[in-house]
Design an enzyme around this catalytic site. Sequence first.
Site, PDB file in Angstrom:
ATOM      1  N   HIS A   1     -15.168   2.635  -2.047  1.00  0.00           N
ATOM      2  CA  HIS A   1     -14.103   1.586  -1.452  1.00  0.00           C
ATOM      3  C   HIS A   1     -13.147   2.618  -0.476  1.00  0.00           C
ATOM      4  O   HIS A   1     -12.029   1.955  -0.531  1.00  0.00           O
ATOM      5  CB  HIS A   1     -13.417   0.908  -2.650  1.00  0.00           C
ATOM      6  CG  HIS A   1     -14.380   0.169  -3.401  1.00  0.00           C
ATOM      7  ND1 HIS A   1     -13.977  -0.460  -4.584  1.00  0.00           N
ATOM      8  CD2 HIS A   1     -15.544  -0.361  -3.050  1.00  0.00           C
ATOM      9  CE1 HIS A   1     -15.239  -1.291  -4.920  1.00  0.00           C
ATOM     10  NE2 HIS A   1     -15.975  -1.330  -4.178  1.00  0.00           N
TER      11      HIS A   1
ATOM     12  N   CYS B   1      -1.143   2.187  16.225  1.00  0.00           N
ATOM     13  CA  CYS B   1      -2.313   3.120  16.804  1.00  0.00           C
ATOM     14  C   CYS B   1      -1.966   3.342  18.113  1.00  0.00           C
ATOM     15  O   CYS B   1      -1.606   2.560  18.960  1.00  0.00           O
ATOM     16  CB  CYS B   1      -3.483   2.164  16.836  1.00  0.00           C
ATOM     17  SG  CYS B   1      -4.923   3.153  17.796  1.00  0.00           S
TER      18      CYS B   1
ATOM     19  N   ASN C   1     -15.980   3.403 -21.876  1.00  0.00           N
ATOM     20  CA  ASN C   1     -15.065   2.630 -21.642  1.00  0.00           C
ATOM     21  C   ASN C   1     -14.244   2.284 -22.805  1.00  0.00           C
ATOM     22  O   ASN C   1     -14.814   2.296 -23.740  1.00  0.00           O
ATOM     23  CB  ASN C   1     -15.796   1.175 -20.984  1.00  0.00           C
ATOM     24  CG  ASN C   1     -14.780   0.316 -20.492  1.00  0.00           C
ATOM     25  OD1 ASN C   1     -13.676   0.151 -20.734  1.00  0.00           O
ATOM     26  ND2 ASN C   1     -15.341  -0.011 -19.082  1.00  0.00           N
TER      27      ASN C   1
ATOM     28  N   TYR D   1       0.959  -1.443  -0.056  1.00  0.00           N
ATOM     29  CA  TYR D   1      -0.049   0.114   0.003  1.00  0.00           C
ATOM     30  C   TYR D   1       0.800   1.367   0.101  1.00  0.00           C
ATOM     31  O   TYR D   1       0.399   2.123  -0.354  1.00  0.00           O
ATOM     32  CB  TYR D   1      -1.058   0.085   1.249  1.00  0.00           C
ATOM     33  CG  TYR D   1      -2.327  -0.811   0.855  1.00  0.00           C
ATOM     34  CD1 TYR D   1      -3.253   0.056   0.173  1.00  0.00           C
ATOM     35  CD2 TYR D   1      -2.501  -2.064   1.161  1.00  0.00           C
ATOM     36  CE1 TYR D   1      -4.384  -0.850  -0.456  1.00  0.00           C
ATOM     37  CE2 TYR D   1      -3.517  -2.990   0.521  1.00  0.00           C
ATOM     38  CZ  TYR D   1      -4.533  -2.185  -0.123  1.00  0.00           C
ATOM     39  OH  TYR D   1      -5.497  -2.889  -0.553  1.00  0.00           O
TER      40      TYR D   1
ATOM     41  N   GLY E   1     -15.393   3.912 -16.971  1.00  0.00           N
ATOM     42  CA  GLY E   1     -14.161   3.011 -16.903  1.00  0.00           C
ATOM     43  C   GLY E   1     -14.208   2.069 -15.403  1.00  0.00           C
ATOM     44  O   GLY E   1     -13.344   2.176 -14.806  1.00  0.00           O
ATOM     45  N   THR E   2     -15.269   1.239 -15.826  1.00  0.00           N
ATOM     46  CA  THR E   2     -15.462  -0.058 -14.642  1.00  0.00           C
ATOM     47  C   THR E   2     -15.751  -1.182 -15.382  1.00  0.00           C
ATOM     48  O   THR E   2     -16.525  -0.966 -16.559  1.00  0.00           O
ATOM     49  CB  THR E   2     -16.279   0.461 -13.629  1.00  0.00           C
ATOM     50  OG1 THR E   2     -16.484  -0.836 -12.687  1.00  0.00           O
ATOM     51  CG2 THR E   2     -17.902   0.822 -14.262  1.00  0.00           C
ATOM     52  N   SER E   3     -15.149  -2.372 -14.945  1.00  0.00           N
ATOM     53  CA  SER E   3     -15.231  -3.541 -15.842  1.00  0.00           C
ATOM     54  C   SER E   3     -16.588  -3.963 -15.336  1.00  0.00           C
ATOM     55  O   SER E   3     -17.337  -4.798 -15.859  1.00  0.00           O
ATOM     56  CB  SER E   3     -14.426  -4.581 -15.303  1.00  0.00           C
ATOM     57  OG  SER E   3     -14.316  -4.645 -13.836  1.00  0.00           O
TER      58      SER E   3
ATOM     59  N   ALA F   1     -11.380   7.722 -21.480  1.00  0.00           N
ATOM     60  CA  ALA F   1     -12.480   8.520 -20.488  1.00  0.00           C
ATOM     61  C   ALA F   1     -11.817  10.038 -20.371  1.00  0.00           C
ATOM     62  O   ALA F   1     -12.771  11.141 -20.615  1.00  0.00           O
ATOM     63  CB  ALA F   1     -12.553   8.301 -19.038  1.00  0.00           C
TER      64      ALA F   1
HETATM   65  N1  APR Z   1     -10.885   5.321 -20.127  1.00  0.00           N
HETATM   66  C1  APR Z   1     -11.909   4.552 -19.916  1.00  0.00           C
HETATM   67  N2  APR Z   1     -12.023   3.027 -19.731  1.00  0.00           N
HETATM   68  C2  APR Z   1     -10.773   2.596 -19.540  1.00  0.00           C
HETATM   69  C3  APR Z   1      -9.603   3.362 -19.803  1.00  0.00           C
HETATM   70  C4  APR Z   1      -9.662   4.767 -20.086  1.00  0.00           C
HETATM   71  N3  APR Z   1      -8.598   5.308 -20.368  1.00  0.00           N
HETATM   72  N4  APR Z   1      -8.731   2.565 -19.240  1.00  0.00           N
HETATM   73  C5  APR Z   1      -8.964   1.298 -18.775  1.00  0.00           C
HETATM   74  N5  APR Z   1     -10.515   1.161 -19.046  1.00  0.00           N
HETATM   75  C6  APR Z   1     -11.478   0.430 -18.488  1.00  0.00           C
HETATM   76  C7  APR Z   1     -11.264  -1.105 -18.758  1.00  0.00           C
HETATM   77  O1  APR Z   1     -11.444  -1.480 -20.132  1.00  0.00           O
HETATM   78  C8  APR Z   1     -11.931  -1.801 -17.633  1.00  0.00           C
HETATM   79  O2  APR Z   1     -13.431  -2.057 -17.933  1.00  0.00           O
HETATM   80  O3  APR Z   1     -11.656   0.438 -17.063  1.00  0.00           O
HETATM   81  C9  APR Z   1     -12.077  -0.922 -16.426  1.00  0.00           C
HETATM   82  C10 APR Z   1     -11.104  -0.998 -15.448  1.00  0.00           C
HETATM   83  O4  APR Z   1     -11.781  -2.213 -14.813  1.00  0.00           O
HETATM   84  P1  APR Z   1     -11.269  -2.881 -13.423  1.00  0.00           P
HETATM   85  O5  APR Z   1      -9.594  -2.505 -13.189  1.00  0.00           O
HETATM   86  O6  APR Z   1     -12.004  -4.009 -13.119  1.00  0.00           O
HETATM   87  O7  APR Z   1     -11.665  -1.514 -12.086  1.00  0.00           O
HETATM   88  P2  APR Z   1     -12.983  -1.379 -11.753  1.00  0.00           P
HETATM   89  O8  APR Z   1     -14.099  -1.873 -12.263  1.00  0.00           O
HETATM   90  O9  APR Z   1     -12.789  -0.043 -11.151  1.00  0.00           O
HETATM   91  O10 APR Z   1     -12.702  -2.304 -10.345  1.00  0.00           O
HETATM   92  C11 APR Z   1     -13.662  -2.272  -9.347  1.00  0.00           C
HETATM   93  O11 APR Z   1     -12.342  -3.957  -8.138  1.00  0.00           O
HETATM   94  O12 APR Z   1      -9.895  -4.089  -7.996  1.00  0.00           O
HETATM   95  C12 APR Z   1     -11.269  -3.934  -7.203  1.00  0.00           C
HETATM   96  O13 APR Z   1     -11.818  -2.662  -5.486  1.00  0.00           O
HETATM   97  C13 APR Z   1     -11.005  -2.419  -6.633  1.00  0.00           C
HETATM   98  O14 APR Z   1     -12.415  -0.691  -6.859  1.00  0.00           O
HETATM   99  C14 APR Z   1     -12.051  -1.914  -7.357  1.00  0.00           C
HETATM  100  C15 APR Z   1     -13.120  -2.763  -8.016  1.00  0.00           C
END
Ligand code: APR
Length: 253
Positions: A126, A155, A221, A70, A195-197, A239
């Site tokens: 998160h 702590c 995405n 971290y 930008g989230t999977s 993004a």
């Molecule tokens: N612009 C848009 N989308 C993008 C870009 C970009 N420049 N670069 C990557 N991506 C997309 C990828 O295609 C993917 O779908 O961002 C997504 C990232 O996915 P993850 O890495 O799975 O991230 P996230 O969905 O935020 O993960 C959720 O999982 O790893 C844990 O706790 C952690 O908060 C996180 C959670």
Amino acid sequence: MPFQELINNASEKLAKADRLVVLTGAGVSAESGIATFRDAMQGLWAKFNPEELASPSGFRRDPKLVWEWYEERRSNVARNRPNPAHYALAELEKIFLSSNRKFTLVTQNVDGFHMQAGSNNVLELHGNIVKNRCFREDRLLSDAEIERETVPPKCKHCGSYVRPGVVWFGENLPQDTLSEAFEKAEKADYCLVIGTSGLVQPAASIPVVARQSGAFVVEINSLESAITPISHIFLQGKAGETLPQIVTEIKKY
Ligand code: APR
């Protein structure tokens, strides 16, 4: 349909929206140089499993290792800055609030970049990597409450190890923040997902709930995701390029 036409359609709807919920994930910070969990597992860290490092059991097993992982991620956040996607969302918030419309930004990211870019009302599902908590009592600790002679530090109140203020695998999300996010999703008439999977719950259900409640769903995405099938418009692109284009467009209305 050509990309510009999709941008125009998404922007026209957004210009008329009253209650916007935005959900962001790691992709929104990718252009800032922040590695996702899986991308962060390189070099020295390649032999570890992220789910093991980012968990209470992983911390109990090897607190020094987890703390150092971290610390490296924290210094990466400290070295980097928000990108045009974060700034565009901060501007969108101002546009909505100045016309008495509702705006909620929900993020799965722990880097704090939305706030750094000027977003005011951010629901961090998160947690935040800059914050510290007591591993035993769970409360947030200020720097003055931390004894830094050991790794991890301790702590000052109870002598337990200090842990990063993020939500680990197997832990509950902050209840109030989560309830507020879902409440806003139920009331939204527009949901923008960036930008989230869409694989990690419960965050991934936010756009689903918004859609079921009648919201128009737009996804940005660079690749298709689990959210794509429930999106009315999928804007395939970065993004940091796509969001500023949308903000420019909605200012025309
Ligand atoms: N612009 C848009 N989308 C993008 C870009 C970009 N420049 N670069 C990557 N991506 C997309 C990828 O295609 C993917 O779908 O961002 C997504 C990232 O996915 P993850 O890495 O799975 O991230 P996230 O969905 O935020 O993960 C959720 O999982 O790893 C844990 O706790 C952690 O908060 C996180 C959670």
